[in-house]
Enzyme design. Structure first.
Site, short mmCIF file in Angstrom:
data_model
loop_
_atom_site.label_atom_id
_atom_site.label_comp_id
_atom_site.label_asym_id
_atom_site.label_seq_id
_atom_site.Cartn_x
_atom_site.Cartn_y
_atom_site.Cartn_z
N GLY A 192 3.71 6.33 -0.45
CA GLY A 192 4.21 5.85 -1.73
C GLY A 192 4.63 4.40 -1.61
CB SER A 203 -0.90 0.01 1.24
OG SER A 203 -1.55 1.27 1.36
CG HIS A 204 0.44 4.76 -2.56
ND1 HIS A 204 0.04 3.71 -3.35
CD2 HIS A 204 1.00 5.68 -3.38
CE1 HIS A 204 0.32 4.00 -4.61
NE2 HIS A 204 0.91 5.19 -4.66
CB SER A 205 -0.95 4.32 3.85
OG SER A 205 -1.03 4.16 5.25
#
Lengths: 104, 133
Positions: free
Chosen positions: B50, B15-17
């Site tokens: 990211g 995940s981006h997070s």
């Protein structure tokens, strides 16, 4: 020879059916669905469930499909199990439902 | 976060997070159990939102199983970076890693459920992708 009969006997099992009431509070939501499908996958038998005795039947080995049934607490779950280990499979899924999937 | 207790298909969450990735992994562990190799990665190299290829490669390594690895991703870059990471794997491993077209949280739980039953990689991917079917 006799092979044809043996093959037919092995492939045509009479479906076993039984039902149980969902006692756990959340019904057949995510976590119970996962537990049910994990249990079902442990058996070779085809295992299906439905909210009515006449279906429509849902593959109890598919967590996505089981969750989509959205069976609430108090609903009666009908099982239809077909295969060589159907008896054990049916006993296992019924025990899971009776036990509230180990939840309150 | 890893487990190598079996030959079941490994699950990687990208995940981006990092919070989403870790939280999704927590859900998998609690709902499915520990019979599935599992790893997560999230965030860019500076710690912002990211994804980064090195982190994804490390997660694949952590969750590696001879049965293969299914990757669950969230948005754009997570998918392209995951595909890039897969391309950088040794040739004999490359064919045993797939990126699933499924929502990251639900897909991870479903993929892990399928894997915990001993299903092969193709079945794990297919099951996760049922969400969009």
């Amino acid at each position: 020879m006799h092979d044809g009969n043996v093959t037919r006997a092995a492939q045509t099992f009479v479906p076993l059916t039984a039902s149980a009431v969902l006692v756990n509070k959340v019904g057949l939501h995510a976590r119970p669905s996962v537990k049910l499908t994990q249990c079902a996958k442990g058996f070779a038998a085809k295992i299906e469930l439905a909210l009515a005795a006449g279906g429509p039947w849902t593959d109890a080995k598919s967590p996505v499909k089981v969750m989509r049934v959205k069976a609430p607490q108090g609903a009666t779950l009908h099982f239809r199990v077909t295969g060589s280990d159907a008896k054990a499979a049916l006993a296992a899924v019924l025990a899971l439902v009776h036990d509230g999937f180990g939840e309150a | 976060m890893s487990s190598s207790s079996s030959g079941n298909v490994g699950i990687v969450i990208v995940s981006h997070s990092p919070k989403i990735a870790e939280g999704a992994a927590d859900m998998v562990r609690q709902m499915v159990g520990s019979a599935v190799p599992l790893a997560w990665t999230g965030g860019d190299v500076d710690g912002g939102l990211g994804t980064n290829v090195a982190g994804i490669l490390a997660a694949i390594e952590t969750a590696w199983s001879p049965a293969g690895v299914a990757i669950l991703v969230d948005l754009g870059g997570a998918e392209t970076n995951s595909e890039m990471a897969v391309e950088m794997l040794a040739e004999d491993r490359r064919a045993r890693v797939v990126v699933c077209n499924a929502p990251v949280v639900e897909g991870a739980v479903i993929a892990a459920t399928e894997s915990s039953g001993g299903s092969p990689l193709a079945a794990v991917k297919r099951s996760a992708e049922e969400f969009y079917a």
